[in-house]
Each structure stands twice: as structure tokens, then as C-alpha cells.
Enzyme design. Structure first.
Site, mmCIF file in Angstrom:
data_model
loop_
_atom_site.group_PDB
_atom_site.id
_atom_site.type_symbol
_atom_site.label_atom_id
_atom_site.label_comp_id
_atom_site.label_asym_id
_atom_site.label_seq_id
_atom_site.Cartn_x
_atom_site.Cartn_y
_atom_site.Cartn_z
ATOM 1 N N LEU A 159 0.812 -1.211 0.000
ATOM 2 C CA LEU A 159 0.000 0.000 0.000
ATOM 3 C C LEU A 159 0.847 1.263 0.000
ATOM 4 C CD1 LEU A 159 -1.409 -2.193 2.216
ATOM 5 C CD2 LEU A 159 -3.184 -0.467 2.140
ATOM 6 N N TYR A 166 0.972 10.073 -11.045
ATOM 7 C CA TYR A 166 0.534 9.071 -10.066
ATOM 8 C C TYR A 166 -0.056 7.853 -10.778
ATOM 9 C CZ TYR A 166 -2.093 7.260 -5.995
ATOM 10 O OH TYR A 166 -2.603 6.481 -4.989
ATOM 11 N N LYS A 226 1.421 3.961 -11.218
ATOM 12 C CA LYS A 226 0.605 2.810 -10.813
ATOM 13 C C LYS A 226 0.493 1.796 -11.954
ATOM 14 C CE LYS A 226 -0.862 3.934 -6.585
ATOM 15 N NZ LYS A 226 -0.540 3.135 -5.375
#
Length: 304
Positions: free
Chosen positions: A71, A140, A144
Site C-alpha cells: 500500500l 501518479y 501505478k
């Protein structure tokens, strides 16, 4: 009982995941760059402060572990475009350090928290299924997607057995109210303080909000089983910022002042996730309606 390692277990999502895994009787190890938060009982949990960029530390953290939850992230969509090199160094490179260490130590099982809100970009169809093209519009989201691709590469090589979760917009108790990420937490904190809500654009942006307990349930069901693949994690419903504000006003019973600022280029216009794969393959179903989740979060914020 599984021996589980959670990278980023001290954050909003991670702390709720740790609580649920601990209640289920699993042996837990947490790695985070920060000292453990004070609002959680860490008794019986192996908590280690360190960085994923350190390969020796990461390899040592994997000793005796059956399952990894990843995470950890040092950026959010609103900050990532300012420093994309730092985003790559602190998130993509760190993730590759972890994946390489897992392969070297023969650790196959990993659940990676990607981003349903950014990897699809501005989708061409709604709701968005997992096979929709990935066209992120923020660093971002780009990072990912890159981590996802490496996970799938290692899976194709037979080295890893990954689950890739793509959450919508999680919310609930313990979420930071700084306003950097998490519009519901930010808005509730401002209402509680009697401050004006700041909205980027005209409030028509639509998101898929998922209550934290529903996200954690799916994370555990997917992780402790033998499922491999990509899963959207959302409510399957879209809600505009204007409608979120309306819900907050009804639930809090307070007058809500709103200020509007120009829209931001990295904000996806509308995002609703198709969660039928998680329903079909894992029997998971989101349980908490948005109004109910906002009310629980509001009561937590007030200490009631």
C-alpha cells in the site's frame, strides 16, 4: 493463520487492514517510513520503520512471510505531476526493489493497491471494467500502471501470484483531513470547523466512493485466497461533488459554505467502477451506502 507483511500499514487504508487482519488471527509485520500511529493498538504486531528503497531491509522484512500487501505510496495525484522524477524514484523504483526481493526469496503472493481513480484516465465507457484501456493523465496514475505491468510480467514468468486492486475513492474514519487527498474527510473536517469548502471546478466531477470497511473486506478475501488478477474496488455508483456536499449538509444538519476555484487538468471528469468481477469471482458485495458511511465518519470526527 498466515504470516502477512504490510508495506504502508500505518496509513488510512493500511491501519484498517491491519485491524481486520489482526482480528482474524493472522501474524502481522508492518513496514512504514513513519513511527506507528497512536490511535491503533499495535500489541503483538511486528512493526518496523524503514524504506522500501533499501534492498537489504526489504529482503530481511520478507523473512517468514506468506503474503505481502503493498500500500506504500509517497505521492497523490495532485502532487505527482509537480515532481514526476521523484514519483518514479520513490514509488516505481521502490516497488521494483520489493518485487525483485520477493522473486529472489521465492515469495509469490502479493496484493498491490493500484488506483481505480487514475489508471483509466477519462474513460470512454461507464461503468469502467478492468479491461478498459489504461490512459492515465497524472504521474501518479502512470506510475501505478507501470507497477501493474511489472507485476503482470513477473506473473507471466511464473515468479509471482499477484492480485492488483484498483480502488475508487476510499473514505471513512482515520482518513487525513488535510485536503491533499480524500474529499469526504476534508469536507467533513471543514464543516466541523465552520470553514468554507473549496471545490475545484463546478462540482460536477463524479467519483466512485467506497467505504473503508468494504475495501478492506475485498482486500482480505482476495489476498488470503488463491485468486490472481485485477479487481476494481468501488461501490459501482457514481456521485458528483455537488451530491457529496448535499449529503454532508443533510447528515450534519449544518449550513455549508462552498467556494469554487478553476478546475485542474489532472482531475478525471467522471469515474464509476464496474465491480461485477469481484462479485462474480469472489462473492464480494459492497455493504455500506454513501450516506451511512458519511454519517459514521462524521460521528467519528466529532468523537461520538
Amino acid at each position: 493463520m498466515a504470516h502477512i507483511l504490510v508495506f504502508g500499514g500505518n496509513g488510512f487504508i493500511g491501519s484498517h487492514l491491519i485491524e481486520a487482519l489482526h482480528r482474524a488471527g493472522h501474524a502481522l509485520r508492518v513496514v512504514d517510513v513513519r513511527d506507528p500511529r497512536a490511535d491503533l493498538d499495535w500489541q503483538g504486531i511486528d512493526y518496523r520503520v524503514g524504506s522500501m528503497i533499501d534492498p537489504i531491509f526489504v529482503r530481511e522484512s520478507l523473512d517468514g512471510i506468506d503474503l505481502v500487501y503493498h500500500l506504500a505510496s509517497s505521492t497523490v495525484p495532485s502532487t505527482s505531476n509537480r515532481h514526476p522524477i521523484a514519483d518514479v524514484e520513490s514509488n516505481l523504483i521502490a516497488s521494483l526493489v520489493l518485487l525483485q526481493a520477493m522473486v529472489e526469496k521465492g515469495k509469490r503472493r502479493i496484493v498491490f493497491f493500484s488506483s481505480g481513480g487514475t489508471v483509466y484516465g477519462n474513460p470512454s465507457t461507464l461503468p469502467v471494467a478492468e479491461d478498459h484501456p489504461l490512459t492515465p493523465i497524472s504521474s501518479y496514475g502512470v506510475v501505478k500502471v507501470a507497477i501493474e505491468r511489472y507485476l503482470l510480467m513477473y506473473q507471466a514468468m511464473g515468479a509471482l501470484s499477484p492480485v492488483i486492486l484498483r480502488p475508487g475513492n476510499p473514505y471513512g474514519p482515520r482518513q487525513s483531513a488535510t485536503g491533499i487527498q480524500g474529499v469526504i474527510a476534508s469536507f467533513l473536517a471543514k464543516v466541523h470547523a465552520g470553514q468554507t469548502l473549496e471545490v475545484w471546478g463546478d462540482g460536477s466531477i463524479v467519483r466512485d466512493y467506497i467505504y473503508i470497511a468494504d475495501l478492506v473486506d475485498l482486500s482480505i478475501i482476495a489476498g488470503v485466497g488463491d485468486y490472481c488478477g485485477i479487481l476494481n474496488a468501488g461501490s459501482g455508483r457514481g456521485t458528483s461533488i455537488r451530491d457529496v456536499i448535499g449529503s454532508i449538509q443533510r447528515i450534519t444538519g449544518r449550513d455549508v459554505r462552498v467556494g469554487y476555484a478553476p478546475g485542474r487538468g489532472f482531475d478525471v471528469r467522471e469515474l464509476v467502477l464496474d465491480v461485477s468481477r469481484a462479485r462474480r469471482d469472489l462473492g464480494w458485495e459492497p455493504q455500506i451506502a454513501l450516506d451511512d458511511g458519511i454519517e459514521v465518519t462524521w460521528n467519528w470526527l466529532r468523537g461520538t
